[in-house]
Design a protein around this motif. Structure first.
Motif, PDB file in Angstrom:
ATOM      1  N   THR A   3     -16.906  -6.448   9.099  1.00  0.00           N
ATOM      2  CA  THR A   3     -17.083  -6.200   7.671  1.00  0.00           C
ATOM      3  C   THR A   3     -18.274  -6.976   7.118  1.00  0.00           C
ATOM      4  O   THR A   3     -19.018  -6.475   6.279  1.00  0.00           O
ATOM      5  N   GLY A   4     -18.462  -8.217   7.596  1.00  0.00           N
ATOM      6  CA  GLY A   4     -19.639  -8.974   7.164  1.00  0.00           C
ATOM      7  C   GLY A   4     -20.923  -8.318   7.622  1.00  0.00           C
ATOM      8  O   GLY A   4     -21.917  -8.278   6.878  1.00  0.00           O
ATOM      9  N   SER A   5     -20.913  -7.792   8.839  1.00  0.00           N
ATOM     10  CA  SER A   5     -22.091  -7.088   9.342  1.00  0.00           C
ATOM     11  C   SER A   5     -22.389  -5.867   8.492  1.00  0.00           C
ATOM     12  O   SER A   5     -23.557  -5.527   8.249  1.00  0.00           O
ATOM     13  N   TYR A   6     -21.329  -5.207   8.016  1.00  0.00           N
ATOM     14  CA  TYR A   6     -21.520  -4.038   7.149  1.00  0.00           C
ATOM     15  C   TYR A   6     -22.311  -4.434   5.904  1.00  0.00           C
ATOM     16  O   TYR A   6     -23.269  -3.760   5.521  1.00  0.00           O
ATOM     17  N   GLU A   7     -21.921  -5.549   5.282  1.00  0.00           N
ATOM     18  CA  GLU A   7     -22.637  -5.989   4.075  1.00  0.00           C
ATOM     19  C   GLU A   7     -24.042  -6.459   4.423  1.00  0.00           C
ATOM     20  O   GLU A   7     -25.004  -6.160   3.705  1.00  0.00           O
ATOM     21  N   ASP A   8     -24.193  -7.195   5.528  1.00  0.00           N
ATOM     22  CA  ASP A   8     -25.526  -7.653   5.935  1.00  0.00           C
ATOM     23  C   ASP A   8     -26.457  -6.469   6.178  1.00  0.00           C
ATOM     24  O   ASP A   8     -27.626  -6.488   5.794  1.00  0.00           O
ATOM     25  N   ILE A   9     -25.924  -5.437   6.827  1.00  0.00           N
ATOM     26  CA  ILE A   9     -26.751  -4.275   7.143  1.00  0.00           C
ATOM     27  C   ILE A   9     -27.216  -3.581   5.862  1.00  0.00           C
ATOM     28  O   ILE A   9     -28.337  -3.060   5.796  1.00  0.00           O
ATOM     29  N   ARG A  13     -30.035 -12.781   5.643  1.00  0.00           N
ATOM     30  CA  ARG A  13     -29.305 -11.581   6.049  1.00  0.00           C
ATOM     31  C   ARG A  13     -29.588 -11.145   7.495  1.00  0.00           C
ATOM     32  O   ARG A  13     -28.653 -10.848   8.239  1.00  0.00           O
ATOM     33  N   PRO A  14     -30.849 -11.061   7.931  1.00  0.00           N
ATOM     34  CA  PRO A  14     -31.055 -10.723   9.350  1.00  0.00           C
ATOM     35  C   PRO A  14     -30.409 -11.738  10.287  1.00  0.00           C
ATOM     36  O   PRO A  14     -29.808 -11.366  11.304  1.00  0.00           O
ATOM     37  N   TYR A  15     -30.514 -13.022   9.926  1.00  0.00           N
ATOM     38  CA  TYR A  15     -29.888 -14.055  10.759  1.00  0.00           C
ATOM     39  C   TYR A  15     -28.369 -13.896  10.755  1.00  0.00           C
ATOM     40  O   TYR A  15     -27.718 -13.995  11.803  1.00  0.00           O
ATOM     41  N   HIS A  47     -32.414 -19.394  13.478  1.00  0.00           N
ATOM     42  CA  HIS A  47     -32.511 -19.176  12.023  1.00  0.00           C
ATOM     43  C   HIS A  47     -33.941 -19.401  11.538  1.00  0.00           C
ATOM     44  O   HIS A  47     -34.502 -18.584  10.800  1.00  0.00           O
ATOM     45  N   ALA A  48     -34.540 -20.501  11.955  1.00  0.00           N
ATOM     46  CA  ALA A  48     -35.900 -20.819  11.516  1.00  0.00           C
ATOM     47  C   ALA A  48     -36.909 -19.797  12.037  1.00  0.00           C
ATOM     48  O   ALA A  48     -37.757 -19.301  11.277  1.00  0.00           O
ATOM     49  N   GLU A  49     -36.820 -19.471  13.312  1.00  0.00           N
ATOM     50  CA  GLU A  49     -37.829 -18.586  13.900  1.00  0.00           C
ATOM     51  C   GLU A  49     -37.652 -17.148  13.434  1.00  0.00           C
ATOM     52  O   GLU A  49     -38.642 -16.445  13.171  1.00  0.00           O
ATOM     53  N   LEU A  50     -36.407 -16.704  13.299  1.00  0.00           N
ATOM     54  CA  LEU A  50     -36.186 -15.351  12.794  1.00  0.00           C
ATOM     55  C   LEU A  50     -36.590 -15.253  11.326  1.00  0.00           C
ATOM     56  O   LEU A  50     -37.183 -14.252  10.902  1.00  0.00           O
ATOM     57  N   GLY A  51     -36.275 -16.304  10.535  1.00  0.00           N
ATOM     58  CA  GLY A  51     -36.678 -16.310   9.139  1.00  0.00           C
ATOM     59  C   GLY A  51     -38.183 -16.216   8.989  1.00  0.00           C
ATOM     60  O   GLY A  51     -38.698 -15.475   8.140  1.00  0.00           O
ATOM     61  N   PHE A  52     -38.911 -16.961   9.838  1.00  0.00           N
ATOM     62  CA  PHE A  52     -40.373 -16.893   9.784  1.00  0.00           C
ATOM     63  C   PHE A  52     -40.876 -15.510  10.184  1.00  0.00           C
ATOM     64  O   PHE A  52     -41.782 -14.954   9.543  1.00  0.00           O
ATOM     65  N   ALA A  53     -40.288 -14.941  11.240  1.00  0.00           N
ATOM     66  CA  ALA A  53     -40.737 -13.626  11.716  1.00  0.00           C
ATOM     67  C   ALA A  53     -40.546 -12.562  10.645  1.00  0.00           C
ATOM     68  O   ALA A  53     -41.433 -11.733  10.401  1.00  0.00           O
ATOM     69  N   VAL A  54     -39.382 -12.589   9.970  1.00  0.00           N
ATOM     70  CA  VAL A  54     -39.107 -11.593   8.934  1.00  0.00           C
ATOM     71  C   VAL A  54     -39.993 -11.835   7.716  1.00  0.00           C
ATOM     72  O   VAL A  54     -40.553 -10.885   7.138  1.00  0.00           O
ATOM     73  N   ALA A  55     -40.126 -13.105   7.303  1.00  0.00           N
ATOM     74  CA  ALA A  55     -40.994 -13.408   6.160  1.00  0.00           C
ATOM     75  C   ALA A  55     -42.428 -12.989   6.443  1.00  0.00           C
ATOM     76  O   ALA A  55     -43.135 -12.495   5.553  1.00  0.00           O
ATOM     77  N   ARG A  56     -42.863 -13.165   7.677  1.00  0.00           N
ATOM     78  CA  ARG A  56     -44.221 -12.752   8.051  1.00  0.00           C
ATOM     79  C   ARG A  56     -44.379 -11.244   7.935  1.00  0.00           C
ATOM     80  O   ARG A  56     -45.420 -10.750   7.473  1.00  0.00           O
ATOM     81  N   THR A  66     -31.055  -3.084   5.349  1.00  0.00           N
ATOM     82  CA  THR A  66     -31.599  -1.737   5.163  1.00  0.00           C
ATOM     83  C   THR A  66     -32.643  -1.723   4.056  1.00  0.00           C
ATOM     84  O   THR A  66     -33.667  -1.037   4.153  1.00  0.00           O
ATOM     85  N   ARG A  67     -32.406  -2.488   3.003  1.00  0.00           N
ATOM     86  CA  ARG A  67     -33.394  -2.569   1.918  1.00  0.00           C
ATOM     87  C   ARG A  67     -34.677  -3.224   2.409  1.00  0.00           C
ATOM     88  O   ARG A  67     -35.776  -2.876   1.974  1.00  0.00           O
ATOM     89  N   LEU A  68     -34.550  -4.207   3.300  1.00  0.00           N
ATOM     90  CA  LEU A  68     -35.739  -4.839   3.865  1.00  0.00           C
ATOM     91  C   LEU A  68     -36.596  -3.805   4.591  1.00  0.00           C
ATOM     92  O   LEU A  68     -37.814  -3.728   4.390  1.00  0.00           O
ATOM     93  N   PHE A  69     -35.957  -2.990   5.430  1.00  0.00           N
ATOM     94  CA  PHE A  69     -36.732  -2.004   6.190  1.00  0.00           C
ATOM     95  C   PHE A  69     -37.187  -0.847   5.303  1.00  0.00           C
ATOM     96  O   PHE A  69     -38.193  -0.195   5.621  1.00  0.00           O
ATOM     97  N   ALA A  70     -36.460  -0.589   4.214  1.00  0.00           N
ATOM     98  CA  ALA A  70     -36.967   0.400   3.247  1.00  0.00           C
ATOM     99  C   ALA A  70     -38.306  -0.072   2.675  1.00  0.00           C
ATOM    100  O   ALA A  70     -39.227   0.723   2.477  1.00  0.00           O
ATOM    101  N   LEU A  71     -38.414  -1.379   2.425  1.00  0.00           N
ATOM    102  CA  LEU A  71     -39.683  -1.936   1.950  1.00  0.00           C
ATOM    103  C   LEU A  71     -40.755  -1.821   3.032  1.00  0.00           C
ATOM    104  O   LEU A  71     -41.887  -1.388   2.756  1.00  0.00           O
ATOM    105  N   LEU A  72     -40.402  -2.199   4.257  1.00  0.00           N
ATOM    106  CA  LEU A  72     -41.387  -2.182   5.335  1.00  0.00           C
ATOM    107  C   LEU A  72     -41.846  -0.766   5.664  1.00  0.00           C
ATOM    108  O   LEU A  72     -42.935  -0.586   6.229  1.00  0.00           O
TER     109      LEU A  72
END
Length: 608
Positions: free
Chosen positions: A325-331, A152-154, A110-119, A335-341
Motif C-alpha cells: 500500500t505504501g508503494s502504491y502511494e509512492d508510485i 518518494r523514489p527512495y 538515499h543520498a545517491e538516489l536523491g542526487f540522481a533524481v534531483a540531477r 508518476t508525477r516526477l516522470f510526467a515532468l521528465l
C-alpha cells in the motif's frame, strides 16, 4: 511526450499503465546509479529476514533444553542448554550487525538516489523553453518533483526491500508453523488483513489531498520568501508588511492544517478499529496455543516459539501488505516526477550552424505572438530588418511589446505567426549554442547572480573562461572597470551579503555588470540591450551612449529615454504590439506624430 496542460488530469490519480512504467523507470535509475549497492542491500535484507525466525527456533530448543536439564539434573543436559544460549547470543549479535549495515547502506542509497533524481529534474528544467517554464502547471510539477525528489523514489525502493524481507520471513515462519500447527498460518494471514484494508483505503485519499494543495503551497512558499529574502526586506520593513504577510501565511497554514487533520483523524479512527481487530485475531491464536500446551500437546519451548512465530508472522504480513500500500502511494508521486521528465521541452530543436544569406542580419517577417490566456496579441504582424552595423531603437509605453520582441529576437519564444530570421534562416532552425554565439542580450530585469564578479561576466558565455584581455574589454564595455577595480578581490569578489564574505552592490553597479555580461561574447554580431541605462547616473549614461559599436556589430536598444535613441539609424515605435511609426529621430520628429509628442513630453521639463 505529453503537453503540460494535459499532463495532470483533473483527477490526479494516474492510470495503472503509468504507475507500472514509473516503478520500472525508478528501478532503472537505481540500476544505473549503484547496482552493487542495491545487490548488497538485497543480500543483507535476506539475512535480516531469516535471522528472527531462526532465533525463535533456537529459543525453543533452549527452553526445552533448560526444562530437560531441570528434570534430569545431568551436566550434559546443562551444557546443551548453555550451548544454545551461546548460539542464540551469536544470532542476535549477527542480527544487530546486519541491521546496522542495512541502515548504513540504505543511507548511502538515499543520498545517491536523491542526487540522481534531483540531477534529472534540474537537467530537465534547464532544457525547458522560456514559454514552457513560465506555465503555472509546469511550475507546480517542478515544485512537486523537487519536494519528493529523494523521498518518494527512495521510499519506493526501500519498500521493495521491505517486501523482500517480509516475504522471506513469511516463508520461513510458514515452514516452522506447518511442522507444528498448520492452521495457524491462516490465522496469521487473517490477522494482517485489517491494517492492509485501511492503508489501501487512505493512500489514494492522501495523495489527492496533498496534490490538490499545490497552489496554496506555492503561495505559502512565496510568502515565506517575502519575509526572509533580503531583496524584499526594505519594502517589507518600511511599509510594515510583516504582520500582514504572517497573517496570510497563518491563514494558509490553518486552511491546510484543518483539512489535513480531518484526513488524519479519519485515518486514526478507522486504523485503530482495524488494529484492534488484528490484535483480537492474534489474541485468539495465543489463547489456543496456551490451552493446547496446558493439555500437553506442545512443550514449553514449542509454546514460546509458536507464540513468537504467530506474532512475527502477523507483523510480517502487516509489513508485506503495508509495503504494497505504501508503494502504491509512492508510485502515485513518482508518476508525477516522470510526467515532468516526459514533458515537451518546447526548445529550439534546430541543428544548422549558419544561414543561407550570410550578412543579411536579423529580420522580423510579419511576426505575431500571444501569451497563453492573454486577451490579445503582445506582438501583431511586426516586420523590420536589422542589417549588420546598424542601430535600432525600440520605443513604446509599458506593455507595448518591447520585451516580448527581445525574447523573440533571442530565440526564447517562437512566434505564433510569421518568422524571425537570422542570415535568412529561421531561428527555430538554428542550433541553440550557435544562435547564442551570434546574439548578446541584456534583459530587463536582469539577473543579479549571487556569485563572483567573474561568474557574473562569464555567464554571458555559458560560464566558460574569459581571457584577461577579454574580461577587461567586457568590463570596459559595461562601464564596470572602475567598479571592479575598487573591490578588494577584483573579479574574484563574491557578491551579495547573503554570504559572509559577500559584497553588496547598488542597482546601478549591478546594471554595469549586466551590461558587461552582454558584451562578454565578442563573437556576437547582434547586441540587444533592454533599458541598459535605467539605473545609471547621467555621467555613466552619457559615456555608454558615446561608446562606438564594434565593427560589423548591430544593436537593438530599448529605452524609455528617447534622447538615448537620437543616434539610432532606425527607431520603431510600438503601441499595443503593433508598429505605428518608424524612421530615424529627425524623420519622426518631422512627422509630428506620437514619437514627437513623447519626445516633447520628456524635453519640456528641461526647457522649463
Amino acid at each position: 511526450m505529453p503537453d503540460p496542460d494535459t499532463a495532470i488530469a483533473d483527477d490526479p490519480v494516474p492510470p495503472w499503465r503509468d504507475r507500472v512504467s514509473a516503478a520500472a523507470r525508478t528501478l532503472a535509475i537505481i540500476a544505473r546509479t549503484r547496482p552493487g549497492l542495491t545487490a548488497a542491500i538485497a543480500a543483507l535484507t535476506i539475512i535480516a529476514a531469516l535471522l528472527p525466525p531462526a532465533a525463535l527456533f533456537i529459543s525453543k530448543l533452549l527452553i526445552d533444553a533448560v526444562v530437560a536439564a531441570i528434570d534430569t539434573g545431568l551436566d550434559a543436559d546443562r551444557m546443551v542448554a548453555l550451548r544454545w544460549v551461546v548460539v542464540e547470543a551469536a544470532l542476535l549479535a549477527v542480527l544487530l550487525v546486519v541491521r546496522r549495515l542495512l541502515l548504513f547502506q540504505k543511507a548511502r542509497l538515499h543520498a545517491e538516489l536523491g542526487f540522481a533524481v534531483a540531477r534529472l529534474i534540474l537537467d530537465k528544467a534547464s532544457r525547458f523553453s522560456l514559454a514552457r517554464i513560465e506555465l503555472p502547471r509546469v511550475q507546480e510539477m517542478l515544485i512537486h518533483a523537487k519536494q519528493f525528489a529523494a523521498a518518494r523514489p527512495y521510499a519506493l525502493v526501500v519498500r521493495g526491500f521491505d517486501v523482500l524481507q517480509a516475504a522471506v520471513t513469511l516463508i520461513s515462519i510458514t515452514a516452522l508453523l506447518a511442522a507444528s500447527a498448520p492452521w495457524l498460518i491462516i490465522l496469521m494471514l487473517l490477522g494482517g488483513l485489517p491494517a492492509f484494508i485501511g492503508n489501501l483505503r487512505f493512500s489514494g485519499d492522501a495523495y489527492r489531498f496533498y496534490t490538490a494543495r499545490s497552489p496554496q503551497m506555492r503561495e505559502r512558499n512565496y510568502l515565506e520568501s517575502l519575509v526572509t529574502n533580503e531583496a524584499a526586506a526594505r519594502e517589507r520593513l518600511h511599509y510594515g508588511l510583516g504582520d500582514a504577510l504572517l497573517g496570510r501565511y497563518s491563514g494558509l497554514f490553518r486552511d491546510m492544517y484543518h483539512g489535513d487533520q480531518k484526513l488524519q483523524g479519519r485515518q486514526a479512527v478507522i486504523g485503530s478499529l482495524l488494529g484492534v481487530l488484528g490484535s483480537a485475531v492474534f489474541l485468539g491464536g495465543k489463547l489456543w496455543i496456551v490451552a493446547v500446551t496446558i493439555a500437553g500437546r506442545f512443550s514449553l519451548g514449542q509454546m514460546t516459539m509458536l507464540i513468537g512465530l504467530l506474532k512475527q508472522g502477523q507483523n510480517a504480513v502487516n509489513a508485506l501488505l503495508g509495503a504494497f500500500t505504501g508503494s502504491y502511494e509512492d508510485i502515485l508521486y513518482v508518476t508525477r516526477l516522470f510526467a515532468l521528465l516526459d514533458l515537451e521541452e518546447g526548445r529550439n530543436a534546430g541543428t544548422l550552424m549558419a544561414g543561407p544569406a550570410p550578412g543579411d542580419g536579423l529580420r522580423f517577417d510579419a511576426v505575431s505572438f500571444t501569451y497563453p490566456g492573454a486577451p490579445g496579441p503582445a506582438l501583431d504582424r511586426v516586420s523590420f530588418h536589422l542589417s549588420p552595423g546598424t542601430r535600432l531603437g525600440l520605443v513604446g509605453i509599458n506593455g507595448s511589446g518591447k520585451t516580448t520582441l527581445v525574447k523573440l529576437a533571442a530565440g526564447l519564444y517562437q512566434p505564433d505567426a510569421g518568422r524571425v530570421l537570422l542570415d535568412g534562416l529561421s531561428l527555430a532552425e538554428w542550433e541553440p549554442t550557435a544562435l547564442a554565439r551570434r546574439i548578446g542580450v541584456m534583459f530587463q530585469p536582469h539577473v543579479n547572480f549571487k556569485l563572483s564578479v567573474r561568474d557574473n561576466i562569464e555567464a554571458g558565455i555559458g560560464l566558460s573562461s574569459l581571457s584577461p584581455d577579454a574580461m577587461e574589454r567586457a568590463l570596459a564595455s559595461g562601464l564596470a572597470t572602475e567598479l571592479v577595480g575598487s573591490l578588494a578581490e577584483g573579479v574574484e569578489t563574491r557578491l551579495s551579503k547573503r554570504f559572509a564574505e559577500g559584497v553588496e552592490l547598488s542597482g546601478g553597479q549591478w546594471q554595469r555588470l549586466a551590461m558587461a555580461r552582454a558584451h562578454a561574447n565578442e563573437d556576437a554580431d547582434i547586441l540587444i540591450l533592454d533599458e541598459p541605462t535605467a539605473a545609471l547616473d547621467a555621467e555613466a549614461e552619457a559615456a555608454f551612449m558615446a561608446a562606438p559599436l564594434a565593427p560589423g556589430r548591430s544593436l537593438i536598444l530599448i529605452s524609455h529615454r528617447l534622447s538615448n535613441l537620437r543616434t539610432a539609424d532606425q527607431i520603431i515605435l510600438l503601441e499595443h504590439g503593433r508598429i505605428i511609426e518608424t524612421g530615424n529621430h529627425e524623420t519622426l520628429i518631422g512627422l509630428g506624430g506620437a514619437y514627437a509628442d513623447l519626445f516633447a513630453l520628456q524635453a519640456d521639463p528641461y526647457r522649463t
